[in-house]
Motif scaffolding. Structure first.
Motif, PDB file in Angstrom:
ATOM      1  N   ILE A  67       0.764  -1.257   0.000  1.00  0.00           N
ATOM      2  CA  ILE A  67       0.000   0.000   0.000  1.00  0.00           C
ATOM      3  C   ILE A  67       0.791   1.303   0.000  1.00  0.00           C
ATOM      4  O   ILE A  67       0.189   2.366  -0.026  1.00  0.00           O
ATOM      5  CB  ILE A  67      -0.987   0.042   1.179  1.00  0.00           C
ATOM      6  CG1 ILE A  67      -0.232   0.047   2.514  1.00  0.00           C
ATOM      7  CG2 ILE A  67      -1.985  -1.079   1.109  1.00  0.00           C
ATOM      8  CD1 ILE A  67      -1.090   0.420   3.694  1.00  0.00           C
ATOM      9  N   ASN A  70      -0.104   4.629  -2.189  1.00  0.00           N
ATOM     10  CA  ASN A  70      -1.354   5.392  -2.128  1.00  0.00           C
ATOM     11  C   ASN A  70      -1.428   6.182  -0.821  1.00  0.00           C
ATOM     12  O   ASN A  70      -0.540   6.100   0.021  1.00  0.00           O
ATOM     13  CB  ASN A  70      -2.571   4.475  -2.321  1.00  0.00           C
ATOM     14  CG  ASN A  70      -2.703   3.448  -1.225  1.00  0.00           C
ATOM     15  OD1 ASN A  70      -2.497   3.744  -0.054  1.00  0.00           O
ATOM     16  ND2 ASN A  70      -3.052   2.228  -1.590  1.00  0.00           N
ATOM     17  N   GLY A  73      -1.054   4.271   2.456  1.00  0.00           N
ATOM     18  CA  GLY A  73       0.324   3.881   2.691  1.00  0.00           C
ATOM     19  C   GLY A  73       1.186   5.044   3.129  1.00  0.00           C
ATOM     20  O   GLY A  73       2.078   4.901   3.970  1.00  0.00           O
TER      21      GLY A  73
END
Length: 85
Positions: A67, A70, A73
């Motif tokens: 992640i 994005n 994350g």
């Protein structure tokens, strides 16, 4: 319907290489930073790659998981870094 599957293949389409190699490669050699066989940074749990050097985004994938590219994350990476300071 019920299916009896033998294999399931999942692919993200991302290439497992170090992004921005043109400026990172000299930095890696100069500071003797540790990388995986694919060139990804091997970082601590707090995302520290070297003295006073922390990573986020694609460079944090080995520690954060799938992640870090994005916003979720980025938040997780920021929290890990802040908690270590």
């Amino acid at each position: 319907m019920i299916y009896d599957w033998i294999r399931v293949f999942l692919a993200t389409g991302f290439v497992q290489t170090l992004p921005e190699k043109q400026w990172l490669t000299p930095l890696i050699h100069e500071h003797k930073l540790h990388c995986s066989e694919y060139g990804c940074p091997i970082v601590s749990h707090s995302l520290q790659w070297g003295p006073n050097l922390y990573v986020t985004g694609a460079l944090a994938e080995l520690e954060v998981g799938p992640i870090p590219r994005n916003i979720s994350g980025a938040r997780q990476a920021a929290q890990l870094i802040v908690n270590s300071l």
